[in-house]
Design a protein around this motif. Structure first.
Motif, short mmCIF file in Angstrom:
data_model
loop_
_atom_site.label_atom_id
_atom_site.label_comp_id
_atom_site.label_asym_id
_atom_site.label_seq_id
_atom_site.Cartn_x
_atom_site.Cartn_y
_atom_site.Cartn_z
N ALA A 164 -6.35 8.96 -1.11
CA ALA A 164 -6.15 8.64 0.08
C ALA A 164 -6.86 9.13 1.24
O ALA A 164 -7.72 9.24 1.80
CB ALA A 164 -4.70 7.89 0.19
N THR A 212 2.71 2.85 -1.69
CA THR A 212 2.25 4.25 -3.43
C THR A 212 1.36 4.57 -3.53
O THR A 212 1.38 5.98 -4.47
CB THR A 212 3.21 3.35 -4.20
OG1 THR A 212 1.75 1.91 -4.42
CG2 THR A 212 3.55 2.36 -4.43
N ALA A 213 0.24 4.52 -2.39
CA ALA A 213 -0.73 5.01 -3.10
C ALA A 213 -1.48 5.60 -1.47
O ALA A 213 -1.79 6.16 -1.03
CB ALA A 213 -1.89 3.73 -3.03
N TRP A 271 0.75 -0.84 0.53
CA TRP A 271 -0.13 0.15 0.00
C TRP A 271 1.02 1.49 -0.06
O TRP A 271 0.19 2.35 -0.26
CB TRP A 271 -0.51 0.01 1.28
CG TRP A 271 -1.72 -0.80 1.78
CD1 TRP A 271 -1.70 -2.23 2.60
CD2 TRP A 271 -3.09 -1.72 0.78
NE1 TRP A 271 -2.45 -3.56 1.94
CE2 TRP A 271 -3.78 -2.99 0.92
CE3 TRP A 271 -3.27 -1.00 -0.50
CZ2 TRP A 271 -3.88 -3.79 0.72
CZ3 TRP A 271 -4.56 -1.72 -1.32
CH2 TRP A 271 -5.11 -3.20 -1.39
N LEU A 301 -9.08 0.77 -0.76
CA LEU A 301 -7.90 0.73 -1.80
C LEU A 301 -8.57 -0.15 -2.42
O LEU A 301 -8.03 -0.89 -3.77
CB LEU A 301 -6.87 1.04 -1.04
CG LEU A 301 -6.08 2.31 -1.12
CD1 LEU A 301 -4.81 2.49 0.17
CD2 LEU A 301 -5.88 3.18 -1.95
#
Length: 214
Positions: A181, A47-48, A45, A96
């Motif tokens: 996010a 990278t996001a 997770w 996500l």
């Protein structure tokens, strides 16, 4: 007044609604929670999502929830703040993960007009006895607006922009000055509040007194 007494006074003032004191406490304890959240974000997770995203929303959530703080010491405040942050992290990962299935770019935009308000209520999973979607749509707008007016501004705005106006997540993020996010977390928390508020209100859509009108 010794340090311990001063600390107790600060927590009591924060719980009673002193915004400046609450900001001071968030600055004092926030870094520790940031470190813990950063360590909990899995590699898949990273990278996001990052700890800054989670803490942005945690600080927003702290203001309406401070009245629920029971302990009047650092350990209690830290546990309370950690719990909010971990809830937000869970929301973010759930969102996500869901986005892997349909892509956000393929999200169907909500209907225009009153239909978007009914669609929001359905998204929240709020039960209604309404036999007619058309009958519900004329009432849903007023009910939703009334509930949104009671939410913190960021929660209200993200629902209005994303759920009701159908704006793309990137556009909403730019308007709110937050990461995508963080916007997803804000929306999840806003939905939690709306679900609690609307659960009983929407039952009057078509209560027993209107059953014969279907």
């Amino acid at each position: 007044m010794d340090v311990a007494e001063d600390d107790v006074t600060q927590f009591e003032r924060a719980v009673s609604g002193d915004v400046a004191v609450l900001r001071t406490l968030l600055e004092r304890y926030g870094q520790q929670v940031w470190n813990e959240i950063h360590a909990q974000i899995g590699r898949q997770w990273q990278t996001a999502l990052d700890a800054d995203d989670v803490m942005q929303v945690t600080y927003v959530e702290a203001f309406p929830q401070i009245g629920m703080l029971q302990a009047r010491d650092g350990a209690g405040f830290l546990a309370w703040l950690r719990r909010i942050a971990e809830n937000n992290l869970r929301d973010a990962i759930k969102e996500l993960d869901a986005k892997k299935r349909p892509s956000p770019a393929q999200r169907i935009r909500p209907p225009d007009g009153d239909e978007s308000y009914v669609a929001l209520i359905e998204t929240l999973g709020v039960e209604s006895a309404t036999p007619s979607r058309d009958a519900a749509s004329s009432e849903a707008r007023g009910i939703v607006h009334s509930a949104l007016d009671q939410l913190p501004p960021d929660y209200s705005k993200v629902v209005r922009l994303y759920d009701l106006q159908g704006r793309a997540i990137g556009e909403v993020a730019r308007e709110l000055g937050r990461s995508p996010a963080a916007v997803h977390m804000l929306r999840a928390r806003a939905h939690d509040h709306l679900r609690a508020m609307l659960g009983s209100e929407t039952r009057f859509f078509s209560g027993p007194q209107r059953a014969g009108q279907s």
